[in-house]
Design a protein around this motif. Structure first.
Motif, PDB file in Angstrom:
ATOM      1  N   PRO A  70     -11.857   2.104   9.010  1.00 12.15           N
ATOM      2  CA  PRO A  70     -11.781   0.847   8.262  1.00 12.15           C
ATOM      3  C   PRO A  70     -10.888   0.949   7.021  1.00 12.15           C
ATOM      4  CG  PRO A  70     -14.061   1.318   8.852  1.00 12.15           C
ATOM      5  CD  PRO A  70     -13.247   2.529   9.211  1.00 12.15           C
ATOM      6  N   ALA A  71     -10.890   2.092   6.370  1.00  7.04           N
ATOM      7  CA  ALA A  71     -10.066   2.259   5.165  1.00  7.04           C
ATOM      8  C   ALA A  71      -8.585   2.220   5.511  1.00  7.04           C
ATOM      9  CB  ALA A  71     -10.421   3.573   4.473  1.00  7.04           C
ATOM     10  N   MET A  72      -8.196   2.926   6.557  1.00  5.57           N
ATOM     11  CA  MET A  72      -6.786   2.910   6.981  1.00  5.57           C
ATOM     12  C   MET A  72      -6.370   1.491   7.364  1.00  5.57           C
ATOM     13  SD  MET A  72      -5.347   6.064   7.049  1.00  5.57           S
ATOM     14  CE  MET A  72      -4.370   6.475   8.468  1.00  5.57           C
ATOM     15  N   GLU A  73      -7.250   0.780   8.041  1.00  8.44           N
ATOM     16  CA  GLU A  73      -6.937  -0.591   8.435  1.00  8.44           C
ATOM     17  C   GLU A  73      -6.838  -1.511   7.220  1.00  8.44           C
ATOM     18  OE1 GLU A  73     -10.064  -1.186  11.254  1.00  8.44           O
ATOM     19  OE2 GLU A  73      -8.981  -0.100  12.818  1.00  8.44           O
ATOM     20  N   GLU A  74      -7.688  -1.290   6.234  1.00  3.83           N
ATOM     21  CA  GLU A  74      -7.635  -2.098   5.010  1.00  3.83           C
ATOM     22  C   GLU A  74      -6.322  -1.867   4.259  1.00  3.83           C
ATOM     23  OE1 GLU A  74      -9.983  -2.501   0.773  1.00  3.83           O
ATOM     24  OE2 GLU A  74     -11.122  -1.837   2.516  1.00  3.83           O
ATOM     25  N   THR A  77      -3.459  -3.513   6.188  1.00  2.00           N
ATOM     26  CA  THR A  77      -3.461  -4.964   5.978  1.00  2.00           C
ATOM     27  C   THR A  77      -2.905  -5.318   4.601  1.00  2.00           C
ATOM     28  OG1 THR A  77      -5.341  -5.232   7.465  1.00  2.00           O
ATOM     29  CG2 THR A  77      -4.927  -7.020   5.907  1.00  2.00           C
ATOM     30  N   ALA A  78      -3.311  -4.581   3.577  1.00  2.00           N
ATOM     31  CA  ALA A  78      -2.838  -4.860   2.207  1.00  2.00           C
ATOM     32  C   ALA A  78      -1.334  -4.690   2.121  1.00  2.00           C
ATOM     33  CB  ALA A  78      -3.542  -3.945   1.216  1.00  2.00           C
ATOM     34  N   TRP A  79      -0.807  -3.626   2.707  1.00  3.19           N
ATOM     35  CA  TRP A  79       0.642  -3.397   2.638  1.00  3.19           C
ATOM     36  C   TRP A  79       1.413  -4.360   3.533  1.00  3.19           C
ATOM     37  CZ3 TRP A  79       1.081   2.674   2.455  1.00  3.19           C
ATOM     38  CH2 TRP A  79       0.727   3.098   1.176  1.00  3.19           C
ATOM     39  N   GLU A  80       0.856  -4.733   4.681  1.00  3.16           N
ATOM     40  CA  GLU A  80       1.514  -5.738   5.523  1.00  3.16           C
ATOM     41  C   GLU A  80       1.597  -7.065   4.781  1.00  3.16           C
ATOM     42  OE1 GLU A  80      -0.888  -5.586   9.046  1.00  3.16           O
ATOM     43  OE2 GLU A  80       0.380  -4.041   9.984  1.00  3.16           O
ATOM     44  N   ASP A  81       0.532  -7.428   4.070  1.00  3.31           N
ATOM     45  CA  ASP A  81       0.549  -8.660   3.272  1.00  3.31           C
ATOM     46  C   ASP A  81       1.612  -8.583   2.180  1.00  3.31           C
ATOM     47  OD1 ASP A  81      -1.531  -9.645   4.812  1.00  3.31           O
ATOM     48  OD2 ASP A  81      -3.079  -9.282   3.301  1.00  3.31           O
ATOM     49  N   LYS A  82       1.751  -7.430   1.549  1.00  5.96           N
ATOM     50  CA  LYS A  82       2.769  -7.276   0.505  1.00  5.96           C
ATOM     51  C   LYS A  82       4.179  -7.343   1.099  1.00  5.96           C
ATOM     52  CE  LYS A  82       0.272  -5.133  -3.260  1.00  5.96           C
ATOM     53  NZ  LYS A  82      -1.099  -5.380  -2.884  1.00  5.96           N
ATOM     54  N   CYS A  83       4.354  -6.849   2.308  1.00  8.13           N
ATOM     55  CA  CYS A  83       5.673  -6.933   2.967  1.00  8.13           C
ATOM     56  C   CYS A  83       6.088  -8.386   3.185  1.00  8.13           C
ATOM     57  CB  CYS A  83       5.652  -6.206   4.313  1.00  8.13           C
ATOM     58  SG  CYS A  83       6.135  -4.488   4.210  1.00  8.13           S
ATOM     59  N   LYS A  84       5.123  -9.241   3.439  1.00  8.15           N
ATOM     60  CA  LYS A  84       5.400 -10.664   3.684  1.00  8.15           C
ATOM     61  C   LYS A  84       5.544 -11.454   2.384  1.00  8.15           C
ATOM     62  CE  LYS A  84       2.516 -10.426   7.787  1.00  8.15           C
ATOM     63  NZ  LYS A  84       1.175 -10.747   8.273  1.00  8.15           N
ATOM     64  N   ASP A  85       5.048 -10.919   1.287  1.00 10.23           N
ATOM     65  CA  ASP A  85       5.040 -11.614   0.008  1.00 10.23           C
ATOM     66  C   ASP A  85       6.416 -11.510  -0.654  1.00 10.23           C
ATOM     67  OD1 ASP A  85       4.639 -12.497  -2.616  1.00 10.23           O
ATOM     68  OD2 ASP A  85       2.644 -11.614  -2.761  1.00 10.23           O
ATOM     69  N   PRO A  86       7.074 -12.643  -0.949  1.00  8.66           N
ATOM     70  CA  PRO A  86       8.408 -12.603  -1.567  1.00  8.66           C
ATOM     71  C   PRO A  86       8.435 -11.839  -2.892  1.00  8.66           C
ATOM     72  CG  PRO A  86       7.811 -14.856  -0.950  1.00  8.66           C
ATOM     73  CD  PRO A  86       6.619 -13.996  -0.690  1.00  8.66           C
ATOM     74  N   ARG A  87       7.321 -11.797  -3.581  1.00  7.45           N
ATOM     75  CA  ARG A  87       7.254 -11.070  -4.856  1.00  7.45           C
ATOM     76  C   ARG A  87       7.577  -9.591  -4.677  1.00  7.45           C
ATOM     77  NH1 ARG A  87       1.763 -10.262  -8.438  1.00  7.45           N
ATOM     78  NH2 ARG A  87       2.603  -8.650  -9.779  1.00  7.45           N
ATOM     79  N   TYR A  88       7.255  -9.035  -3.500  1.00  9.47           N
ATOM     80  CA  TYR A  88       7.467  -7.613  -3.241  1.00  9.47           C
ATOM     81  C   TYR A  88       8.679  -7.340  -2.356  1.00  9.47           C
ATOM     82  CZ  TYR A  88       2.813  -7.240  -5.235  1.00  9.47           C
ATOM     83  OH  TYR A  88       1.735  -7.309  -6.081  1.00  9.47           O
ATOM     84  N   ALA A  89       9.579  -8.308  -2.229  1.00  8.48           N
ATOM     85  CA  ALA A  89      10.758  -8.154  -1.364  1.00  8.48           C
ATOM     86  C   ALA A  89      11.590  -6.925  -1.748  1.00  8.48           C
ATOM     87  CB  ALA A  89      11.616  -9.412  -1.412  1.00  8.48           C
ATOM     88  N   LEU A  90      11.713  -6.659  -3.033  1.00  9.72           N
ATOM     89  CA  LEU A  90      12.481  -5.506  -3.510  1.00  9.72           C
ATOM     90  C   LEU A  90      11.907  -4.191  -2.983  1.00  9.72           C
ATOM     91  CD1 LEU A  90      14.668  -4.384  -5.477  1.00  9.72           C
ATOM     92  CD2 LEU A  90      12.924  -4.433  -7.260  1.00  9.72           C
ATOM     93  N   TYR A  91      10.617  -4.156  -2.742  1.00  6.83           N
ATOM     94  CA  TYR A  91       9.932  -2.927  -2.345  1.00  6.83           C
ATOM     95  C   TYR A  91       9.670  -2.853  -0.843  1.00  6.83           C
ATOM     96  CZ  TYR A  91       9.056  -3.806  -7.230  1.00  6.83           C
ATOM     97  OH  TYR A  91       9.220  -4.134  -8.542  1.00  6.83           O
ATOM     98  N   LYS A  92      10.112  -3.860  -0.110  1.00  3.64           N
ATOM     99  CA  LYS A  92       9.806  -3.924   1.325  1.00  3.64           C
ATOM    100  C   LYS A  92      10.223  -2.649   2.079  1.00  3.64           C
ATOM    101  CE  LYS A  92       9.959  -6.845   5.359  1.00  3.64           C
ATOM    102  NZ  LYS A  92      10.258  -8.159   5.889  1.00  3.64           N
ATOM    103  N   PRO A  93      11.423  -2.103   1.848  1.00  4.33           N
ATOM    104  CA  PRO A  93      11.761  -0.865   2.573  1.00  4.33           C
ATOM    105  C   PRO A  93      10.789   0.283   2.276  1.00  4.33           C
ATOM    106  CG  PRO A  93      13.736  -1.833   1.599  1.00  4.33           C
ATOM    107  CD  PRO A  93      12.566  -2.603   1.058  1.00  4.33           C
ATOM    108  N   LYS A 131     -15.856  -3.824  18.062  1.00  7.73           N
ATOM    109  CA  LYS A 131     -15.648  -5.085  18.786  1.00  7.73           C
ATOM    110  C   LYS A 131     -14.937  -6.101  17.897  1.00  7.73           C
ATOM    111  CE  LYS A 131     -17.749  -8.667  21.516  1.00  7.73           C
ATOM    112  NZ  LYS A 131     -18.946  -9.258  22.065  1.00  7.73           N
ATOM    113  N   LEU A 132     -15.364  -6.226  16.645  1.00  4.53           N
ATOM    114  CA  LEU A 132     -14.755  -7.214  15.747  1.00  4.53           C
ATOM    115  C   LEU A 132     -13.327  -6.843  15.339  1.00  4.53           C
ATOM    116  CD1 LEU A 132     -17.776  -8.053  13.417  1.00  4.53           C
ATOM    117  CD2 LEU A 132     -16.804  -9.487  15.224  1.00  4.53           C
ATOM    118  N   ALA A 133     -13.094  -5.576  15.049  1.00  2.04           N
ATOM    119  CA  ALA A 133     -11.787  -5.156  14.544  1.00  2.04           C
ATOM    120  C   ALA A 133     -10.772  -4.903  15.651  1.00  2.04           C
ATOM    121  CB  ALA A 133     -11.940  -3.897  13.691  1.00  2.04           C
TER     122      ALA A 133
END
Length: 166
Positions: A70-74, A77-93, A131-133
């Motif tokens: 669950p920790a790895m998945e969390e 998810t947090a980093w995938e969300d940041k990749c999509k967030d324009p605020r973090y575009a500079l750090y996407k690579p 089952k849920l994840a």
């Protein structure tokens, strides 16, 4: 440490070559602009995710192996969300590289049944988390219909693992 370094090499505002001073840099050159501070805060926010996850494993008197998946998945998810967030575009690579490294280790969990067993044997999670994840029969069928012939019923896989192990 700093005093010794300054004594040997001079302060960081002095550049030397072959023991001779070639340039002095004023301290004002090290001043951060508001934009620089914004980038510092962004970097802190990105690193805060991994620090928070790392803290999950800091228990001295309780087992924490069940938290690994669950920790790895969390974190993913947090980093995938940041990749999509324009605020973090500079750090996407950099975030993408971090996700690649995370996925490298996450995929190795398939080779280590102890992590799945720790989740299944946890008194709260049991097979429900899996089952849920990750999905069960319904999710497997949907993935196969979407063109993934290797889709798995993860709940069933976990149950088989428990039966083989116990």
């Amino acid at each position: 440490f700093i005093a010794t370094a300054d004594k040997l090499h001079g302060p960081i505002t002095t550049i030397r070559r072959n023991g001779r001073i070639v340039r002095r840099i004023p301290w004002s050159a090290f001043k951060l602009s508001n934009a620089d501070w914004g980038r510092v805060l962004d970097a802190r926010n990105i690193l805060e995710d991994s620090n928070r996850i790392q803290q999950y494993f800091s228990a001295e008197k309780q087992p924490t192996l069940w938290r690994a998946l669950p920790a790895m998945e969390e974190l993913q998810t947090a980093w995938e969300d940041k990749c999509k967030d324009p605020r973090y575009a500079l750090y996407k690579p950099a975030i993408t590289d971090g996700l690649a490294k995370l996925n490298k280790y996450y995929s190795r969990f398939d080779e280590k049944p102890a992590f799945i067993l720790a989740l299944v044997l946890h008194p709260y999670y049991k097979l429900t988390y899996i089952k849920l994840a990750w999905g069960g029969e319904k999710e497997q069928r949907a993935e196969r219909e979407a063109g993934n012939p290797n889709a798995k019923n993860w709940q069933d896989e976990a149950l088989k693992l428990v039966e083989r192990t116990v």
